[in-house]
Scaffold this motif. Structure first.
Motif, PDB file in Angstrom:
ATOM      1  N   ASP A 163     -86.329 -45.458  63.997  1.00 47.21           N
ATOM      2  CA  ASP A 163     -85.958 -45.304  62.587  1.00 47.21           C
ATOM      3  C   ASP A 163     -85.348 -43.929  62.327  1.00 47.21           C
ATOM      4  OD1 ASP A 163     -86.881 -47.852  62.070  1.00 47.21           O
ATOM      5  OD2 ASP A 163     -88.746 -47.210  61.111  1.00 47.21           O
ATOM      6  N   ARG A 164     -85.910 -42.895  62.946  1.00 46.94           N
ATOM      7  CA  ARG A 164     -85.386 -41.540  62.747  1.00 46.94           C
ATOM      8  C   ARG A 164     -83.944 -41.446  63.235  1.00 46.94           C
ATOM      9  NH1 ARG A 164     -84.104 -36.991  65.189  1.00 46.94           N
ATOM     10  NH2 ARG A 164     -84.487 -37.846  67.269  1.00 46.94           N
ATOM     11  N   ARG A 165     -83.695 -41.951  64.427  1.00 46.21           N
ATOM     12  CA  ARG A 165     -82.339 -41.903  64.977  1.00 46.21           C
ATOM     13  C   ARG A 165     -81.382 -42.772  64.159  1.00 46.21           C
ATOM     14  NH1 ARG A 165     -81.433 -40.519  70.640  1.00 46.21           N
ATOM     15  NH2 ARG A 165     -83.194 -39.282  71.394  1.00 46.21           N
ATOM     16  N   LEU A 166     -81.882 -43.899  63.692  1.00 44.98           N
ATOM     17  CA  LEU A 166     -81.036 -44.801  62.919  1.00 44.98           C
ATOM     18  C   LEU A 166     -80.530 -44.125  61.645  1.00 44.98           C
ATOM     19  CD1 LEU A 166     -79.962 -47.709  62.903  1.00 44.98           C
ATOM     20  CD2 LEU A 166     -82.053 -48.397  61.724  1.00 44.98           C
ATOM     21  N   ARG A 167     -81.385 -43.392  60.994  1.00 43.09           N
ATOM     22  CA  ARG A 167     -81.006 -42.730  59.742  1.00 43.09           C
ATOM     23  C   ARG A 167     -79.902 -41.700  59.932  1.00 43.09           C
ATOM     24  NH1 ARG A 167     -86.683 -43.449  58.579  1.00 43.09           N
ATOM     25  NH2 ARG A 167     -87.171 -41.498  59.648  1.00 43.09           N
ATOM     26  N   LEU A 168     -79.693 -41.245  61.168  1.00 41.74           N
ATOM     27  CA  LEU A 168     -78.677 -40.236  61.452  1.00 41.74           C
ATOM     28  C   LEU A 168     -77.298 -40.847  61.710  1.00 41.74           C
ATOM     29  CD1 LEU A 168     -80.757 -37.949  63.864  1.00 41.74           C
ATOM     30  CD2 LEU A 168     -80.324 -37.598  61.417  1.00 41.74           C
ATOM     31  N   GLU A 216     -85.403 -49.704  55.384  1.00 43.34           N
ATOM     32  CA  GLU A 216     -85.023 -48.442  54.747  1.00 43.34           C
ATOM     33  C   GLU A 216     -84.207 -47.567  55.681  1.00 43.34           C
ATOM     34  OE1 GLU A 216     -88.640 -46.708  53.320  1.00 43.34           O
ATOM     35  OE2 GLU A 216     -88.914 -48.204  51.728  1.00 43.34           O
ATOM     36  N   ALA A 217     -84.568 -47.551  56.964  1.00 47.03           N
ATOM     37  CA  ALA A 217     -83.806 -46.754  57.934  1.00 47.03           C
ATOM     38  C   ALA A 217     -82.407 -47.313  58.143  1.00 47.03           C
ATOM     39  CB  ALA A 217     -84.559 -46.697  59.264  1.00 47.03           C
ATOM     40  N   SER A 218     -82.239 -48.609  57.891  1.00 52.69           N
ATOM     41  CA  SER A 218     -80.940 -49.259  58.064  1.00 52.69           C
ATOM     42  C   SER A 218     -80.023 -49.047  56.861  1.00 52.69           C
ATOM     43  CB  SER A 218     -81.128 -50.772  58.285  1.00 52.69           C
ATOM     44  OG  SER A 218     -81.800 -51.021  59.502  1.00 52.69           O
TER      45      SER A 218
END
Length: 301
Positions: A253-258, A296-298
């Motif tokens: 999720d962290r990487r996705l948000r970037l 949410e991360a997407s």
């Protein structure tokens, strides 16, 4: 104005809706690991049929959960054995679309060949034409096929992309939407270099597609933020989705948000924390939290 066909509705949903794709396509090699993670030990089955019965029960529990619906999960990737089974007395693809408004995809590759030039191509698929015909008959919208990059080898990465696009063209001719998945292993020693090489090969391959055709890319979350921005914006790309690739859900999720415009297509990260031993209320609560975090991360567009 005439009503949209089911396929047109599904295409519009993938193109425009916020959400992500659930990868529920573990096959022979990955099924035991998925079952162990779900709290079912190897001694719970003695035949392959029993193993697949157990994993179908797990998948059924996930997709019939009140937490699992097209509001947040816009697609789901199935294994052929799941496509051939029923969920709540309906064919699996019919249940997903008719009851949940989740677009069904099918994993079509038959596993990986031995490594050469730092990559593992897909094994030959002599039955692909038959499988694509069956997928159409069963209401499948698109397909997914996975190969793996272990080293930043230019020749190997070129071979991976070439194979993926040859098969993608066959899938498009069968009126199905291909998910092209050239996974970069998260343990690749030169992961960032491999990802840059992959990006350039994918951009080049897209130029060979007719302007009326599109593909979906399923890619490992990259080391460089927004590395795949040109793919996200490309007119021949319907969507760029990200695999979790062994990252935890929190790290995925962290990487996705970037990465702007990239959405999730998680498998292990989606079912993280779920267990056969949980009550339905516990199971639904954990699945709901997982789906909401990935959703949410997407939302990076």
């Amino acid at each position: 104005m005439s009503a949209l066909s089911v396929r047109e509705q599904q295409h519009r949903k993938i193109a425009t809706q916020c959400g992500f794709i659930a990868a529920l396509d573990q096959s022979g090699g990955s099924t035991p690991t998925a079952l162990r993670s779900y709290g079912i030990k190897d001694e719970a089955w003695s035949t392959e049929e029993e193993m697949f019965n157990l994993v179908h029960q797990m998948r059924t529990r996930i997709v019939t959960s009140p937490s699992f619906s097209g509001d947040r999960v816009f697609g789901a990737i199935l294994f052929e054995g799941t496509m051939d089974r029923e969920i709540n007395d309906l064919p699996a693809a019919d249940y997903l679309w008719g009851q949940k408004r989740v677009v069904p995809f099918l994993k079509v590759d038959q596993g990986l060949a031995e490594e050469a030039d730092g990559v593992r191509l897909m094994k030959p698929m002599p039955g692909l034409e038959r499988l694509l015909k069956k997928a159409n008959q069963k209401g499948i919208y698109g397909t997914k096929m996975r190969s793996v990059i272990n080293q930043a080898d230019p020749a190997g990465i070129t071979a991976i992309v070439s194979q993926q696009f040859v098969l993608a063209s066959q899938i498009l001719e069968a009126d199905l939407m291909p998910i092209v998945e050239p996974e970069v292993d998260i343990h690749c020693p030169d992961k960032a270099v491999a990802e840059t090489l992959l990006r350039e090969n994918l951009l080049s391959a897209l130029e060979g597609l007719p302007s009326t055709q599109q593909v979906i890319f399923k890619l490992t979350l990259p080391e460089q933020e927004n590395l795949y921005a040109d793919l996200v914006a490309h007119p021949r790309v319907l969507k760029v989705v990200a695999l979790s690739g062994g990252y935890s859900r929190a790290e995925g999720d962290r990487r996705l948000r970037l990465n702007q415009g990239v959405v999730a297509s998680f498998s292990r990260a989606l079912i993280e924390g779920l267990s056969a031993q949980q009550t339905d209320a516990e199971f639904d609560s954990i699945l709901d939290a997982s789906i909401q975090a990935i959703f949410e991360a997407s939302m990076t567009s």
